[in-house]
Scaffold this motif. Structure first.
Motif, PDB file in Angstrom:
ATOM      1  N   LEU A 127      22.634  33.261  32.288  1.00 33.32           N
ATOM      2  CA  LEU A 127      23.798  33.282  31.410  1.00 33.32           C
ATOM      3  C   LEU A 127      24.477  34.642  31.272  1.00 33.32           C
ATOM      4  O   LEU A 127      25.689  34.705  31.080  1.00 33.32           O
ATOM      5  N   LEU A 128      23.725  35.737  31.322  1.00 32.62           N
ATOM      6  CA  LEU A 128      24.338  37.050  31.128  1.00 32.62           C
ATOM      7  C   LEU A 128      25.316  37.372  32.254  1.00 32.62           C
ATOM      8  O   LEU A 128      25.118  36.987  33.405  1.00 32.62           O
ATOM      9  N   SER A 129      26.378  38.092  31.917  1.00 35.50           N
ATOM     10  CA  SER A 129      27.395  38.452  32.909  1.00 35.50           C
ATOM     11  C   SER A 129      27.187  39.850  33.485  1.00 35.50           C
ATOM     12  O   SER A 129      27.954  40.272  34.337  1.00 35.50           O
ATOM     13  N   VAL A 130      26.175  40.565  33.022  1.00 34.61           N
ATOM     14  CA  VAL A 130      25.976  41.934  33.467  1.00 34.61           C
ATOM     15  C   VAL A 130      25.363  41.957  34.864  1.00 34.61           C
ATOM     16  O   VAL A 130      24.524  41.126  35.206  1.00 34.61           O
ATOM     17  N   GLY A 131      25.789  42.898  35.695  1.00 33.91           N
ATOM     18  CA  GLY A 131      25.190  43.077  37.015  1.00 33.91           C
ATOM     19  C   GLY A 131      25.504  41.952  37.977  1.00 33.91           C
ATOM     20  O   GLY A 131      26.305  41.049  37.707  1.00 33.91           O
ATOM     21  N   ARG A 136      20.013  39.702  38.991  1.00 34.89           N
ATOM     22  CA  ARG A 136      19.535  39.091  37.753  1.00 34.89           C
ATOM     23  C   ARG A 136      18.488  38.014  38.036  1.00 34.89           C
ATOM     24  O   ARG A 136      17.453  37.944  37.377  1.00 34.89           O
ATOM     25  N   TYR A 137      18.765  37.183  39.026  1.00 37.52           N
ATOM     26  CA  TYR A 137      17.819  36.119  39.375  1.00 37.52           C
ATOM     27  C   TYR A 137      16.500  36.689  39.886  1.00 37.52           C
ATOM     28  O   TYR A 137      15.423  36.194  39.544  1.00 37.52           O
ATOM     29  N   ARG A 245      33.011  36.416  35.277  1.00 36.03           N
ATOM     30  CA  ARG A 245      32.048  36.853  36.288  1.00 36.03           C
ATOM     31  C   ARG A 245      32.633  36.702  37.684  1.00 36.03           C
ATOM     32  O   ARG A 245      32.490  37.584  38.537  1.00 36.03           O
ATOM     33  N   GLU A 246      33.293  35.561  37.938  1.00 37.75           N
ATOM     34  CA  GLU A 246      33.849  35.328  39.266  1.00 37.75           C
ATOM     35  C   GLU A 246      34.937  36.344  39.595  1.00 37.75           C
ATOM     36  O   GLU A 246      34.981  36.898  40.694  1.00 37.75           O
ATOM     37  N   ARG A 247      35.845  36.590  38.626  1.00 36.49           N
ATOM     38  CA  ARG A 247      36.915  37.552  38.871  1.00 36.49           C
ATOM     39  C   ARG A 247      36.361  38.959  39.054  1.00 36.49           C
ATOM     40  O   ARG A 247      36.855  39.725  39.884  1.00 36.49           O
ATOM     41  N   SER A 248      35.329  39.323  38.271  1.00 33.68           N
ATOM     42  CA  SER A 248      34.731  40.662  38.395  1.00 33.68           C
ATOM     43  C   SER A 248      34.145  40.855  39.785  1.00 33.68           C
ATOM     44  O   SER A 248      34.322  41.906  40.404  1.00 33.68           O
ATOM     45  N   ASN A 249      33.441  39.842  40.284  1.00 38.64           N
ATOM     46  CA  ASN A 249      32.865  39.926  41.623  1.00 38.64           C
ATOM     47  C   ASN A 249      33.970  40.010  42.675  1.00 38.64           C
ATOM     48  O   ASN A 249      33.863  40.749  43.656  1.00 38.64           O
ATOM     49  N   ALA A 250      35.060  39.236  42.475  1.00 42.07           N
ATOM     50  CA  ALA A 250      36.168  39.256  43.422  1.00 42.07           C
ATOM     51  C   ALA A 250      36.842  40.622  43.449  1.00 42.07           C
ATOM     52  O   ALA A 250      37.166  41.153  44.510  1.00 42.07           O
ATOM     53  N   VAL A 251      37.059  41.210  42.266  1.00 40.95           N
ATOM     54  CA  VAL A 251      37.678  42.541  42.200  1.00 40.95           C
ATOM     55  C   VAL A 251      36.799  43.576  42.866  1.00 40.95           C
ATOM     56  O   VAL A 251      37.270  44.471  43.572  1.00 40.95           O
ATOM     57  N   SER A 252      35.470  43.458  42.675  1.00 44.57           N
ATOM     58  CA  SER A 252      34.543  44.403  43.295  1.00 44.57           C
ATOM     59  C   SER A 252      34.636  44.323  44.812  1.00 44.57           C
ATOM     60  O   SER A 252      34.680  45.330  45.506  1.00 44.57           O
ATOM     61  N   ARG A 253      34.686  43.089  45.337  1.00 46.42           N
ATOM     62  CA  ARG A 253      34.786  42.927  46.790  1.00 46.42           C
ATOM     63  C   ARG A 253      36.113  43.449  47.314  1.00 46.42           C
ATOM     64  O   ARG A 253      36.172  44.138  48.339  1.00 46.42           O
ATOM     65  N   ASP A 254      37.213  43.154  46.598  1.00 44.77           N
ATOM     66  CA  ASP A 254      38.531  43.613  47.048  1.00 44.77           C
ATOM     67  C   ASP A 254      38.649  45.129  46.977  1.00 44.77           C
ATOM     68  O   ASP A 254      39.302  45.752  47.811  1.00 44.77           O
ATOM     69  N   SER A 255      38.003  45.725  45.969  1.00 49.71           N
ATOM     70  CA  SER A 255      38.042  47.189  45.845  1.00 49.71           C
ATOM     71  C   SER A 255      37.318  47.846  47.010  1.00 49.71           C
ATOM     72  O   SER A 255      37.777  48.852  47.554  1.00 49.71           O
ATOM     73  N   ASP A 256      36.193  47.277  47.414  1.00 52.42           N
ATOM     74  CA  ASP A 256      35.466  47.801  48.574  1.00 52.42           C
ATOM     75  C   ASP A 256      36.337  47.705  49.820  1.00 52.42           C
ATOM     76  O   ASP A 256      36.387  48.636  50.637  1.00 52.42           O
ATOM     77  N   LEU A 257      37.033  46.570  49.980  1.00 49.19           N
ATOM     78  CA  LEU A 257      37.912  46.399  51.128  1.00 49.19           C
ATOM     79  C   LEU A 257      39.051  47.407  51.105  1.00 49.19           C
ATOM     80  O   LEU A 257      39.417  47.983  52.125  1.00 49.19           O
ATOM     81  N   SER A 258      39.602  47.657  49.918  1.00 46.22           N
ATOM     82  CA  SER A 258      40.713  48.608  49.800  1.00 46.22           C
ATOM     83  C   SER A 258      40.264  50.017  50.146  1.00 46.22           C
ATOM     84  O   SER A 258      40.982  50.759  50.823  1.00 46.22           O
TER      85      SER A 258
END
Length: 299
Positions: A127-131, A136-137, A245-258
């Motif tokens: 349930l937590l959104s951190v990390g 987490r799993y 959580r989904e948007r945060s992960n997407a932004v992280s991936r897009d930032s790496d690509l940028s």
């Protein structure tokens, strides 16, 4: 000159028992509830959804302990009649602690520590959104396995007990999500109510079996469930948390690509003039996505 051999405070087997006694501490009911209380009151300073998740996990813990209580009272299977070490031979500071963790009174099936560890740490990991989700799993699974295995090392449970506890905990998480989730909303009070029902069943079974200690535990479970229903009568946005959580992960991936695009553009900028423009466009998309994340969390 005769030199006396060094004094060994603890043997290797005693050191192993001490180590696993500290691991099993992570699954003690008081430790779990104190930790969740800290997450509820202090966690929101660092994790946005900490309070809602802590409320759910307290409800899960109440449900798990009540269910284990009912099953232990119904089966009434004694614990293993052995102890791994004699606590009286340990250093004074560790004697009472280890003695408490290897105490073998009560019943054995299923393992309360394995069940509680599964619902609490599994619930936090889910349930937590951190990390990152995988991390987490992995952390949750490691804690569940270690705490469960510690009960066998300390000779207070059989292997069947911890397996049953982990399976039971997994089932309870699935049931709690099914009961507590209502579309895009999640209601922790429903889990507390379910825990109250399980506590009443456990109380009836304990009274019928004449198990005094279990009767007291069931009464505590009923009180906790009532308090949870009264205090946590609200709900939180399950879908909004998932979208965040989904948007945060997407932004992280897009930032790496940028960043990779900027590096490539900088290295060959003299040869391909349009690369910096593409990189700037990617950065601009990142900023727009980040704004979307803020809107999702604000909702």
């Amino acid at each position: 000159v005769l030199v006396s051999p060094p004094t060994v405070l603890v043997s290797a087997s005693e050191l192993l028992v001490i180590a696993f006694a500290f691991i099993t501490l992570l699954g003690d009911a008081w430790f779990v509830l104190v930790g969740l209380a800290a997450l509820y009151w202090i966690g929101p300073r660092y994790v946005d959804d900490a309070r809602a998740v802590a409320a759910v996990c307290v409800g899960l813990a109440t449900l798990a302990l009540a269910t284990v209580l009912a099953l232990k009272s119904a089966t009434a299977i004694p614990r293993p009649a052995m102890t791994p070490v004699d606590p009286s031979g340990l250093p004074l500071l560790l004697e009472s602690f280890v003695a408490g963790e290897i105490q073998s009174d009560g019943f054995t099936f299923p393992s309360g520590h394995a069940t509680a560890a599964t619902v609490v740490y599994g619930g936090l990991g889910t349930l937590l959104s951190v990390g990152r989700k995988r991390l987490r799993y992995l952390l949750a699974a490691s804690l569940i396995v270690l705490i469960s295995f510690s009960r066998v090392v300390l000779d207070v449970h059989y292997v069947r007990d911890i397996i049953a506890g982990m399976v039971l905990g997994s089932v309870l998480i699935a049931v709690a999500i099914a009961v507590g989730r209502d579309g895009d909303r999640f209601h922790p009070d429903r889990i507390f109510a379910l825990g109250g029902v399980a506590s009443v069943v456990g109380l009836a079974v304990a009274i019928q079996g004449g198990h005094t200690e279990e009767v007291l535990q069931a009464a505590i479970g009923i009180g906790t469930a009532i308090g949870g229903v009264v205090v946590d009568g609200g709900s939180f946005d399950w879908a909004g948390s998932e979208r965040f959580r989904e948007r945060s992960n997407a932004v992280s991936r897009d930032s790496d690509l940028s960043r990779r695009t900027l590096i490539e553009a900088g290295s060959v900028g003299g040869e391909v003039g349009e690369r910096p423009v593409v990189a700037a466009g990617a950065v601009q998309e990142d900023l727009v996505d980040t704004g979307d994340v803020g809107e999702v969390f604000a909702s």
